[in-house]
Write a protein that holds these residues in place. Sequence first.
Motif: not given
Length: 340
Positions: A36-37, A39, A175, A178
């Motif tokens: 997440r960080d 991305l 991902v 998302a």
Amino acid sequence: MATISEATSAPASEAEALAFARRVLRDEARALAAVRDRLDGSIVRASRLVHDCRGGVIVTGMGKAGLVGQKTAATLASTGTRAYPLHPAEAVHGDLGRVRDGDVVLAFSQSGETEEVLRLLPTVRRIGASLVAITERAASSLGRAADVCIAMGNVPEACPLGLAPSASTTAMMAVGDALALLVARMREFTPEDFALYHPAGNLGRRLTRVEDVMRTGRDVRLAAPEESVRQVFIRLAGPRRRSGAVLIRDDRGMLLGIFTDSDLVRLFEKRREDELDRPIGEVMTANPLRATAGAMLGEAVELMKARKISELPVVDAEGRLLGLIDVTDLIGASPEDFEE
């Protein structure tokens, strides 16, 4: 770090087994937070490419990555994007014929060096499709070949041997979600759109509009307010779909009230049989609860549950009667079925 013998030995107790299971979830959660960080704007560019695609989205991957791709294709399809899974091994034996100029190929590969996936790329380019890669490294063969590469970075597996795809596939699936949900957001995808693609099952019923399931025509018992209760029930006798309610409307079709079988029973219980010969408009429940066309069935069911009623009239925006929702039509779809 655990040794090979520690990683392969069976848990000595239930507590140890539970601790191991929790450790797997902890490791996967940490891996997901790290991805997440990392991305960046690549997922936005990829989503725009999918959103603007004038063809379909072809999702491919080998092994566990291919299974993740199938799930992503399903999520895309359920949120309004034409998406199809394509097995890379089958693709090189003719299934590449599914790919067209204007399509987007979404390729999953943890290493970015999966032979079966890389083998597709020259043909994909020759056909004229765009390529989005979801992989570990943008510098991999797949990453370099892609129009857009979503690079997740190194993802240590939760497997104590460091071998079985676990944290990496969890991150890859997240991902993919998302990307799919960002595309849906770009489409301004609505609950009504979602219901269109999910007509079956509890979820579909919850999102169905009331007018799609209401009773109409002969299946709705209707009366004018000046008719007596006795006249109404004599006139409505005979074979017809069972309903526990008579709906009273005026000559313009406006809903005035409702008279249920329970109301009839109460007249007898209270020895008020003389009211059977009074106008039904005088003994009906005036201004009853109702659903307006366009409302979701889940909302109507919750209202029926909260007010403990078995029948719910459906009206248009002006209050004209359109139909009736009867709880007997919802057997097997209880209010709990409509909850998230």
